[in-house]
Enzyme design. Structure first.
Site, PDB file in Angstrom:
ATOM      1  N   SER A   1     -29.889  -0.429  -8.768  1.00 18.52           N
ATOM      2  CA  SER A   1     -29.399  -0.479 -10.138  1.00 18.52           C
ATOM      3  C   SER A   1     -29.677   0.862 -10.796  1.00 18.52           C
ATOM      4  CB  SER A   1     -30.124  -1.594 -10.877  1.00 18.52           C
ATOM      5  OG  SER A   1     -30.203  -1.336 -12.257  1.00 18.52           O
TER       6      SER A   1
ATOM      7  N   ARG B   1      20.785   0.315   0.531  1.00 17.89           N
ATOM      8  CA  ARG B   1      19.428   0.789   0.217  1.00 17.89           C
ATOM      9  C   ARG B   1      19.247   0.501  -1.261  1.00 17.89           C
ATOM     10  NH1 ARG B   1      18.197   6.866   1.449  1.00 17.89           N
ATOM     11  NH2 ARG B   1      19.384   6.123   3.256  1.00 17.89           N
TER      12      ARG B   1
END
Lengths: 385, 385, 385, 385
Positions: free
Chosen positions: B252, B292
């Protein structure tokens, strides 16, 4: 059935309805009771299914609809549900329902493939503009476009065909411990029940949810394939393009002339909603902690129901769309002719590069060979599916 | 690499990096050039890859990074890219990159399976509480729990192993028309290039995107399997439970005593984000119109990159987590002992029903047989994968 | 910056880059140090930012990039980070970065609104076909269509403008307990630091994530508005329709004649990917247990980065698209004229019903009044934003 | 109602049911007919609602349920629907239904806030372990935790309270052209109908869907807030922690001792499924092309229904959960006491740094002030909501 919020829902009939779930849950309990009987523990007897209303009431306080089912079945046979846990019954019942969904979708896919084979054959040489990024590119034929749709449908069918539908029969924490109190050899008991249900015998998978996510992925693969066809049909049926049309367009509440590509619209609707549903199944799978999770499992049921029914509806609509599709080959040809210079600009650039005359007038390349390849896959599918 | 927003990203090395994409695109162009050379059209030569910066600049105006690549390659060989379209190069290049991702993930899965086999064997009989809906249910062993994790990992491996990675070589609209101007028989040309790349030869799939969505689904199936392990580890390493611990907890910034299950946390992070990414691939597939599409294809690239890299990172973290997992079998046993009455309440209810004494003291049912079944699958996997 | 997988990424500059995050984290630490100094606890001093590489290395073992930052800062001032937790620093830093994103997007929205006001004014009366379900419906004007786009942009701007960007300054579990050890009155300390950062002072929200999800929702509301414009432009610039065109179309790697609507394509790409990202933020919020959750928080960072940068890029592209949009009013008029009978079929049906002659020839109804209403909103926005 | 796939669904009563939609659609048609009558065009008359079955049949062929409604209403008054389009009726009807949903959710939020205020007050000083990343961090009180839940609920309420519910009254392409044939001044006609329905008068928004996505976002913000509470309750009610318990746990189909946190489980279920639904609304918004789109609009209806009902059910379950939550303050205290050294390690580290004795024994920092701040927000909400 029928659902005003999802027009066409009735195409899915009773698949994954409340009634279908009750029937399937009772079938699972029946198969288990029969297995207990076969092991000499009790005498089998046919279990009657309760009404949906009988189960709805108790479903919330117990957290699932099996909690209320058990006492109703035990009035019929005190041996009912002995050795099982509620997740066994619900998971297996859903698998029964989902297998029916897959069977129905497969039927629709087969119909789609047949229609597409016909379209491909009829329009193998129907010249049309190939479009990329919404602009004219190079020539194709409508047969090639339909072969592309067919590829998508065959890919979806292959995914669906590879699924397995396992029974879940593991007891409270997947150890078959309760069953082991009743029988010295509970694993065969479980396998017998799975076989009776026509489900795959599989070690307990209460928190290993790939069977569920695989089904979700396969159903979305189907709506992807349908959505792509519908996207093309909606575009190509624009009046300015006018190359295809649905057999019977939908009407308007106010404009008398409108003929809307309503099947395409409804198919696209489905395809827009299903990816999020399948993703929810994955999220649930990733959070499936302990021996039964605290919420993720419960998130699956309605998600599978909606995903299953919507896929069936869209599959049926796509089959209808393809069976009746009107193709205006003359208009396709006219548009392609008018765009001839553009469509062959690439060809001419190559000719400039190679310093040879263009090799082909139609500039369709290997279109025929590609179509033949796809038709070959379709034939294989129709013969074996 | 390295990414402050995704700690651990460096585990994925250069997979699917900008550099890897350039390398792969050039490899595709090279394979095609070699195929043209083999057909007698030109002489082959090794193509040098441009820098990432050279391609970034032009990528937007052309809409994709191939647009800028082509002139740079043609300075080296004027035959480069003749017959291809940008989607051919990008799709095939991504498939090369994704195959590497799959290979790397498979390596990690193999390591996970090995660690899990060891855990299962070591703790086959380590009694612990089985938990459902976050409450104590019936007894299990830690070996059974680890076998459940193993089932998930094996299911993911099976999904990944079933993938195919096809080349895309179809020209502007999937007809191989430009290639056909150069060669009388363009389909073998395309197949030759696919073989050279080690990719599957497949008919053009520019708008049939199941190869892409199948990869997405498989990668998410992996993070699902990892996420579920991490969810269990995070829970079981809570101080009040204390049954497992990561080998090295994370610290921590302010609390000196903290030992956080940081691998589990980071794995869960991945599992929360990937389902939405795979869903995006499906949405794109469903909208893939024309020859496409106008956006959906472009949405795939970064999505595949993020999905691929995150899966690799999570796979590696899960392998590390499992290799170093500390199991406190004594505490498991103590908790199970203390809860003995609860854990055997089901057993006693059955005894009451059958009017026989409980058959077992440990109430572990078919745990051993189930473990054996899973270990059998693992052995098969390790031998064949 | 620049990203081959996301052409145009460089438009977002350094927003939400690794470097920007480091700068923002140090700014948060600086504001806190200054607040400690103002409370008489230490002397303030300017903190130098470490390099990205210095932080990347330690980010994984600690689970976030703050873990490695703290010792580097404490070499400069031992009071650095005293009283804070890593989530304070990262949440506040992300808010700083996201506020910059919102400012930039707002600038682009303002440019879009200006362009749209011009388009609306220029084409208030430019007759065109109104289209519903991809078919011709009734007449509109291009000014009305642009006013509809403008409504979407103004709605997005209103959502963005309502956001707040709170500081997170609560300590390990949101109690300010460490700060209270240093100062008798830690709440004003926290408020002072928030003010210095230009962020909203807000009670700790470590696991109350609405500030984060609200930002995600607002960014997606922006890409929704852009996507809808791009969808229209892509459709209307189809050669068969030809009513609008991008100022400079994108080229092809092989077809010399192509002019692709590349901005529209790239905007649509963004709009397809962002909804899933915002959904991930919600999933994370719903799973935010304890005083800091075990994974969901970590899932936010890259998600916010991608969502933020993509929104900026799409906003910029949409501004460019609108500024340069070419409108072919003559072709619009010609198409509408040719479809006159269809477009007025509703009008004639009404005339038949009321047994009166059609009231209008153009059948544009309240188009002018509606346009005026939207322009009024735009004027208000431009004056106040 | 009732839904076996979604236990607890009956809590939502008839909200957004098929019947509710029919009622709302007829209300919209009625308001419009009344407005036409007020303009002197016809005489008003009460329109009778058809049955759901009458509308289901025709919904698919027309693409939406309004198509079948119109002829049924015109048998009653030939002026019904004159000037409207089907999207007007459906959008406005859904807004009526969703406003009811929001009202109901607001009621539940108010109940939740009341319960939470009571919990906060009762446990302002009930010491408990603060947990981050699943590990013990620093002390908190249960009052602070409940204040965190309350913050989330108040944030959700603020989001919900800021919503607007606009009428949609624009005709076929949003120009009010049909209405203009009937009346010289159609905009006031539209405003009158909106006022009669109690909806916001707003310029047509057929393809500007922020009103819809904003509602979706707000509903998910609610389930996020609920899900986070449920996640905490499920965790804290684990037997090894045992700090809270639901008033009445759910039973098991086989384990007599089980008391499952069934409300928490069902709330978490909802929170897992809703983010994907709201994302679908965004995708639909981004694809809303033309003057009415070809699928995206249709995708909204069932999505809104499911999102709305699930939020109501979860809101009701959360209200019940909070009203009956059992808090074991003694066990909280005992666990915190046992972990005292760990929980104050940060404090002692600070003391070491400052070279002063620890300032506080409880190390609760500004807990009281933070609680007061949240209670102040709650009081404001309860007074004004």
């Amino acid at each position: 059935m029928g659902d005003l919020y999802w027009p066409g829902d009735e195409r899915a009939g009773t698949l994954l309805s409340d009634e279908a779930l009750v029937t399937a849950m009772v079938a699972v309990e029946q198969a288990w009771l029969d297995a207990l009987a076969a092991a000499g523990l009790t005498t089998s007897m046919p279990l009657a299914a309760p009404s949906v209303d009988d189960l709805t009431a108790g479903a919330e306080s117990g957290g699932n609809p099996v909690i209320g089912l058990v006492p109703l079945l035990r009035r019929q046979s005190p041996w009912a549900h002995r050795g099982l846990t509620s997740q066994d019954v619900l998971d297996s019942a859903l698998m029964l329902c989902l297998r029916e969904v897959a069977d129905r979708v497969t039927d629709e896919l087969r119909a789609q493939v047949s229609s597409l084979v016909t379209l491909v054959a009829a329009h193998r040489s129907s010249l049309m503009v190939g479009r990329t990024l919404a602009q004219h590119a190079v020539p194709v034929t409508f047969g090639l476009k339909a072969a592309g749709w067919l590829t998508g449908v065959l890919d979806a069918a292959a995914t669906l065909g590879a699924l397995s539908f396992p029974a879940q029969l593991g007891g409270a924490a997947g150890t078959l411990s309760a069953a082991a109190e009743l029988s010295d050899d509970p694993v065969p008991l479980s396998a017998r029940a799975a076989v009776a249900l026509g489900l795959e015998a599989r070690l307990p998978w209460h928190t290993s949810r790939r069977p569920v996510t695989a089904i979700g992925d396969a159903l979305v693969a189907c709506t992807d394939a349908f959505g792509r066809v519908a996207t093309d049909v909606a575009t190509l049926s624009r009046p300015e393009i006018g190359e295809v049309a649905e057999a019977a367009g939908g009407g308007s509440s106010t404009m008398p002339q409108k003929r809307n590509p309503v099947l395409s619209v409804l198919i696209r609707r489905a395809a827009i909603t299903t990816p999020g549903l399948a993703a929810t199944l994955h999220t649930a799978a990733a959070l499936a902690g302990d021996e039964r999770p605290d919420g993720p499992w419960h998130a699956e049921w309605a998600t599978l129901r909606d995903l299953g029914r919507r896929t069936v509806v869209a599959a049926s609509q796509t089959a209808e769309l393809l069976a009746g599709l009107r193709v205006d080959a003359a208009r396709m040809a006219a548009t392609a002719e008018a765009a001839h210079a553009e469509l062959t600009a690439e060809r001419d650039a190559i000719a400039g590069f190679t310093d040879r005359a263009p090799g082909t007038d139609d500039y369709l390349g290997a279109t025929d060979a590609i179509i033949d390849g796809v038709l070959g896959r379709a034939t294989d599918f129709l013969e074996t599916a």
